[in-house]
Design an enzyme around this catalytic site. Structure first.
Site, PDB file in Angstrom:
ATOM      1  N   ASP A 175     -47.472  -6.783  36.833  1.00  0.00           N
ATOM      2  CA  ASP A 175     -48.106  -6.119  36.006  1.00  0.00           C
ATOM      3  C   ASP A 175     -47.949  -6.727  34.504  1.00  0.00           C
ATOM      4  OD1 ASP A 175     -49.279  -4.195  37.982  1.00  0.00           O
ATOM      5  OD2 ASP A 175     -47.090  -2.677  37.545  1.00  0.00           O
TER       6      ASP A 175
HETATM    7  N1  URA Z   1     -44.365  -3.910  41.849  1.00  0.00           N
HETATM    8  C1  URA Z   1     -44.820  -3.193  40.778  1.00  0.00           C
HETATM    9  O1  URA Z   1     -44.832  -2.110  40.066  1.00  0.00           O
HETATM   10  N2  URA Z   1     -45.500  -4.316  39.581  1.00  0.00           N
HETATM   11  C2  URA Z   1     -45.607  -5.490  39.079  1.00  0.00           C
HETATM   12  O2  URA Z   1     -45.302  -6.132  38.714  1.00  0.00           O
HETATM   13  C3  URA Z   1     -44.754  -6.240  40.758  1.00  0.00           C
HETATM   14  C4  URA Z   1     -44.395  -5.316  41.722  1.00  0.00           C
END
Ligand code: URA
Length: 228
Positions: free
Chosen positions: A103
């Site tokens: 993310d």
């Molecule tokens: N899980 C999440 O919620 N975000 C990420 O970036 C990776 C795994």
């Protein structure tokens, strides 16, 4: 392998342009024009030309990036900064791509490669590649919450997450190891136990770790360094 794939691996042009060039008679195989993109060819055995030139196989590249927050995992975006902008100029941006996704606000280990096969294998759900995240939380985590995460929680999408492995660090921080990669998976798993992620960093992907890398740093690794 198929002639078309061979030329893709040489990086002479995009797959679409290669198909077109083959149909236009611009590719020869062992001295004769070859019009079939599916003809089987072999490295080191067949002699192939593209527009009269013998193309060489492109060296496959592998890099670990310590992603920092604020960058989306995409190759391009009109408005937002992408992880590609974190790659130094010596990395050929036109050939490498990230394996999986973090993310925008997530930090940590992101693998880049030009090896499509490796990327496919590492991302395939059947492979169950382990990913470990260091997670900081808004509320204290209870032993019941840990038990739930290790048994498999139901995400807000209705999806039953596979059991994770939890390493307790402090009341508001854990390391969570999962084998899946659903959208926002870690955040949703913690939401399922009435908590909220305040900081997320991937510290391990398969056998690869951040080790002593610093935020924003990139390191080239070898294919042999990656166990799958
Ligand atoms: N899980 C999440 O919620 N975000 C990420 O970036 C990776 C795994």
């Amino acid at each position: 392998m198929r002639l078309e794939k061979y030329l893709v691996e040489c990086g002479v042009a995009s797959r679409r342009k290669i198909k077109k060039a083959i149909l236009e008679g611009r590719v020869t195989l062992n001295g004769n024009v070859e019009y079939n993109d599916g003809t089987e060819v072999e490295w080191g055995i067949d002699s192939i030309t593209f527009d009269g030139i013998i193309p060489k196989r492109k060296e496959l590249k592998y890099y670990i990036l310590y992603k920092v927050a604020g960058y989306i995992t995409a190759m391009s975006d009109e408005h937002r900064k992408t992880v590609v902008e974190l790659l130094p100029s010596y990395v050929d941006r036109s050939s490498v791509f990230p394996v999986g996704r973090l993310d925008k606000d997530t930090e940590g280990l992101l693998l880049f490669t030009s090896d499509g096969n490796l990327s496919y294998t590492m991302s395939h759900p059947d492979k169950e590649m382990e990913k470990t995240y260091y997670v900081e939380l808004a509320r204290e985590i209870s032993s019941d919450n840990i038990l739930a995460l290790e048994s498999g929680v139901i995400l807000d999408t209705g999806y039953a997450a596979l059991p994770g492995k939890v390493e307790y660090i402090s009341p508001k921080s854990i390391n969570l190891t999962i084998t899946e990669g659903k959208y926002h998976q870690v955040k949703k798993m913690l939401k399922a136990v009435q908590n909220r992620v305040t900081y997320l960093k991937r510290i391990q992907f398969g056998n690869l770790t951040l080790g002593d890398m610093q935020p924003g740093e990139i390191r080239e690794i070898l294919r042999e360094d990656i166990q799958i």
